[in-house]
Motif scaffolding. Sequence first.
Motif, PDB file in Angstrom:
ATOM      1  N   HIS A   1       0.842  -1.202   0.000  1.00  0.00           N
ATOM      2  CA  HIS A   1       0.000   0.000   0.000  1.00  0.00           C
ATOM      3  C   HIS A   1       0.874   1.249   0.000  1.00  0.00           C
ATOM      4  N   ASN A   2       1.929   1.235   0.817  1.00  0.00           N
ATOM      5  CA  ASN A   2       2.835   2.375   0.910  1.00  0.00           C
ATOM      6  C   ASN A   2       3.596   2.603  -0.397  1.00  0.00           C
ATOM      7  N   MET A   3       3.727   1.569  -1.187  1.00  0.00           N
ATOM      8  CA  MET A   3       4.393   1.695  -2.489  1.00  0.00           C
ATOM      9  C   MET A   3       3.418   2.116  -3.585  1.00  0.00           C
ATOM     10  N   GLY A   4       2.128   2.203  -3.260  1.00  0.00           N
ATOM     11  CA  GLY A   4       1.152   2.652  -4.253  1.00  0.00           C
ATOM     12  C   GLY A   4       0.474   1.538  -5.021  1.00  0.00           C
ATOM     13  N   TYR A   5       0.273   0.405  -4.382  1.00  0.00           N
ATOM     14  CA  TYR A   5      -0.400  -0.712  -5.028  1.00  0.00           C
ATOM     15  C   TYR A   5      -1.785  -0.944  -4.436  1.00  0.00           C
ATOM     16  N   THR A   6      -2.696  -1.431  -5.252  1.00  0.00           N
ATOM     17  CA  THR A   6      -3.991  -1.945  -4.825  1.00  0.00           C
ATOM     18  C   THR A   6      -3.824  -3.450  -4.666  1.00  0.00           C
ATOM     19  N   ILE A   7      -4.379  -4.006  -3.581  1.00  0.00           N
ATOM     20  CA  ILE A   7      -4.155  -5.411  -3.248  1.00  0.00           C
ATOM     21  C   ILE A   7      -5.475  -6.162  -3.229  1.00  0.00           C
ATOM     22  N   GLY A   8      -5.471  -7.383  -3.757  1.00  0.00           N
ATOM     23  CA  GLY A   8      -6.658  -8.234  -3.755  1.00  0.00           C
ATOM     24  C   GLY A   8      -6.943  -8.812  -2.381  1.00  0.00           C
TER      25      GLY A   8
ATOM     26  N   ILE B   1       6.169 -11.197  -4.840  1.00  0.00           N
ATOM     27  CA  ILE B   1       6.776 -11.447  -6.147  1.00  0.00           C
ATOM     28  C   ILE B   1       6.309 -10.368  -7.117  1.00  0.00           C
ATOM     29  N   TRP B   2       7.260  -9.662  -7.726  1.00  0.00           N
ATOM     30  CA  TRP B   2       6.947  -8.652  -8.727  1.00  0.00           C
ATOM     31  C   TRP B   2       7.244  -9.199 -10.116  1.00  0.00           C
ATOM     32  N   PHE B   3       6.309  -8.968 -11.040  1.00  0.00           N
ATOM     33  CA  PHE B   3       6.505  -9.333 -12.444  1.00  0.00           C
ATOM     34  C   PHE B   3       6.970  -8.135 -13.262  1.00  0.00           C
ATOM     35  N   VAL B   4       6.839  -6.949 -12.702  1.00  0.00           N
ATOM     36  CA  VAL B   4       7.312  -5.712 -13.324  1.00  0.00           C
ATOM     37  C   VAL B   4       8.199  -5.005 -12.308  1.00  0.00           C
ATOM     38  N   GLU B   5       8.997  -4.079 -12.764  1.00  0.00           N
ATOM     39  CA  GLU B   5       9.879  -3.340 -11.855  1.00  0.00           C
ATOM     40  C   GLU B   5       9.054  -2.687 -10.746  1.00  0.00           C
ATOM     41  N   PRO B   6       9.410  -2.912  -9.469  1.00  0.00           N
ATOM     42  CA  PRO B   6       8.625  -2.367  -8.356  1.00  0.00           C
ATOM     43  C   PRO B   6       8.623  -0.843  -8.333  1.00  0.00           C
ATOM     44  N   LYS B   7       7.505  -0.302  -7.833  1.00  0.00           N
ATOM     45  CA  LYS B   7       7.411   1.136  -7.611  1.00  0.00           C
ATOM     46  C   LYS B   7       8.268   1.491  -6.400  1.00  0.00           C
ATOM     47  N   GLU B   8       8.639   2.742  -6.296  1.00  0.00           N
ATOM     48  CA  GLU B   8       9.404   3.213  -5.135  1.00  0.00           C
ATOM     49  C   GLU B   8       8.500   3.283  -3.923  1.00  0.00           C
ATOM     50  N   GLU B   9       9.039   2.935  -2.768  1.00  0.00           N
ATOM     51  CA  GLU B   9       8.280   3.038  -1.533  1.00  0.00           C
ATOM     52  C   GLU B   9       8.143   4.523  -1.177  1.00  0.00           C
ATOM     53  N   LEU B  10       6.930   4.939  -0.812  1.00  0.00           N
ATOM     54  CA  LEU B  10       6.679   6.328  -0.465  1.00  0.00           C
ATOM     55  C   LEU B  10       7.311   6.647   0.875  1.00  0.00           C
ATOM     56  N   VAL B  11       7.813   7.853   1.015  1.00  0.00           N
ATOM     57  CA  VAL B  11       8.392   8.291   2.274  1.00  0.00           C
ATOM     58  C   VAL B  11       7.285   8.960   3.077  1.00  0.00           C
ATOM     59  N   THR B  12       7.079   8.497   4.305  1.00  0.00           N
ATOM     60  CA  THR B  12       6.038   9.079   5.156  1.00  0.00           C
ATOM     61  C   THR B  12       6.672  10.034   6.147  1.00  0.00           C
ATOM     62  N   GLN B  13       5.988  11.138   6.403  1.00  0.00           N
ATOM     63  CA  GLN B  13       6.430  12.130   7.369  1.00  0.00           C
ATOM     64  C   GLN B  13       5.771  11.874   8.691  1.00  0.00           C
TER      65      GLN B  13
END
Length: 105
Positions: free
Chosen positions: A35-42, A92-104
Motif C-alpha cells: 500500500h505504501n508503495m502505491g499498489y492496490t491489493i486483492g 513477487i513482482w513481475f514488473v519493476e517495483p514502484k518506489e516506496e513512499l516516504v512518510t512524514q
Amino acid sequence: MLRYKNYLGREIVKQETITVEGTFSSVSAAESKLHNMGYTIGSMCGGEPIGFADAEKYNYISKWRNMTSEEHGKLDGVMISNDWREGSVEIIWFVEPKEELVTQD
C-alpha cells in the motif's frame, strides 16, 4: 538473489520475503508495504495467491479465484505463502517495483 525465475508462467523481476511473528502479522506487514508503495491489493482467498497492481491504474483487485487468466496476466505481482496465518509471505513482482513512499511523522 531470486529463489524462482518464473511464477505462473511469468518472469520474476524481484521478490522479497516478509517474516513477522504473530497471527497474520506477515501478511499484514506485506500489505502495508505494498500500500505504501502505491499498489492496490486483492483479497485473501484460502491458500491462493493474492494479486496486486498499480493503484494509479486499478482501484480494485478481485480474489484470485474470481479472476480470469487474462486478469492474472495484468497484475504487477502476487503475494504467496504456505501459511497465511503464522508463516512468512513472499512478495513477487513481475514488473519493476514502484518506489516506496516516504512518510512524514
